[in-house]
Structures are given as structure tokens and as C-alpha cells.
Design an enzyme around this catalytic site. Sequence first.
Site, PDB file in Angstrom:
ATOM      1  N   SER A  35      46.727  44.205  12.000  1.00 20.54           N
ATOM      2  CA  SER A  35      47.160  44.122  13.390  1.00 20.54           C
ATOM      3  C   SER A  35      46.145  44.777  14.307  1.00 20.54           C
ATOM      4  CB  SER A  35      48.520  44.818  13.561  1.00 20.54           C
ATOM      5  OG  SER A  35      48.889  44.865  14.933  1.00 20.54           O
TER       6      SER A  35
ATOM      7  N   TYR B 261      54.873  51.548  12.435  1.00 23.40           N
ATOM      8  CA  TYR B 261      54.278  50.254  12.097  1.00 23.40           C
ATOM      9  C   TYR B 261      52.763  50.335  12.162  1.00 23.40           C
ATOM     10  CZ  TYR B 261      52.721  45.431  12.865  1.00 23.40           C
ATOM     11  OH  TYR B 261      52.057  44.234  12.793  1.00 23.40           O
TER      12      TYR B 261
END
Length: 259
Positions: free
Chosen positions: A151, A164
Site C-alpha cells: 500500500s 493497517y
Amino acid sequence: MSGESTDLRGKTALVTGASRGIGRAVAERLAADGALVAVNYARDEVAAKEVVAAITEAGGRAFAVKAELGTDGDVESLFTAFDAGLRELGAEPPLDILVNNAGIGAKATIEEVTPDLYDQVFAVNTRALFFITREALTRMPDGGRIINVTSGVTRIAFPEGISYAMTKGAVDTFTLALAKHVGPRGITVNNVAPGFIDTDVNADWLRGNPEGQAYAASRAAVARVGVPHDISGAVTFLASDAASFITGTIIDATGGADL
């Protein structure tokens, strides 16, 4: 399943979390370029079979593999189903390409993260990925490919999803170390880091929301929201022979977010 082709004929790929979104786009693209693709899913068998059907109708080869990651016995379940699928198709067992795409979000600040949420997001995004990759390496021939979908939050501060972001940072470090470890075998290990992508994961604030779309587009240098096929092209490139001299690195597929 359009775009410039890379030749993956004769290769077998496993894509985790492939029943929707980025995972589905990756599975379809790998199959379009000739790979036999194992489509992993956790619970939605209907969606996984839709992916397999779409690939088959387009002239590709695929089969569904059920395994809920982040649970006890997940790696064993995954590869038991993978081996069974290969046998049903009369295919050979080597695994040439592993795409670690499965992951869950955790939209919570440090004050909001509970121990259970923390453990869950690490179990799926980091622990499962680690041990799936370890097992895959016992099956992967020299010259194999491992691609981790991470990400852009490892480059851009994301306090609203801090746990996360931590999992994806851990994967970045894992990729760097593993690339060095398996490099002598000609196996490459790389990351693809998406930005704002129009998928079910972002549907609550992005899909059908003009304000959300405008905000996400404004963060990207290319001034638009990404779509799953923006990511699948990068993954397929790394899976191909064209990327045989690229390892231990990250392809930033954020559209130039926050440059």
C-alpha cells in the site's frame, strides 16, 4: 483483460484474495497472459466461481481455492485445496508465481485500535503472508516470482489506519530481506503499492460519492482514482521474464499520490 501482453504460458500462479477487486483483476490478467491461475477466496464461493468462469470464457484456465487466511490451519487449508485443484485439472504441481494480495483494512487511530483488531489485521496481512510464502518456496522452481500487494500508506502518513499501515510496512521489510535470501535461486520478490483504488473495500466513501471521488483524485498526480486493472498490469509485469532483473523493490502504483 486487455492491454499489452506478457507471455506466462506454462506457468502456474496462486493469487490470494482473488474473488474481487484487485485480486480478481490480477487473476484475470495473469490468465489472459497464459498462466493457470488458482483463485483463492475466504467465504464467497459464488464470487470466486464467477472469476473462474470469466477467465474460462475468455480462453484462460483457472480454479477456485477456498481458505480463510488469518485463522488456524490457513496455510495447510490453502495448499491442500491448491493441490486438489491441480489434480482435478491434471496439471503439474510446481508453483511459479505467488501473488500475496489478500488483506483486510483497519480504519482506526491509535486510540481506537483494540488488541483484537490489532491481532486480526496482523494475522491476515502479515502472518498469513509470511507462512504462505514460506510454504510456496518449497514448491517454487528456480526463477519463480513472488509479488506482494502492499500500500501507498508505507510512504504516506496514514494515522487513521495506523495498525493497517504497520502491517504493510512489515511486508516491505519482509520483501527486502526475502529478495536477498532467495536471489541465488533466481526468484524475485517485489511489492506493488496501490493508492486510492475503486474497489469494494473503498465503496463506503468512494464509489458513487462525487466528493470522495474528487478528494481521492486530488491526491493523485494523474488526477484520477485508480481502478483494479491499474494494479494488475504492474503485478503481471513483475511476474514476467521482462522483470527478471528487478527484485527487492516497490512499484508505487498510487498515481503519484502526495508527490
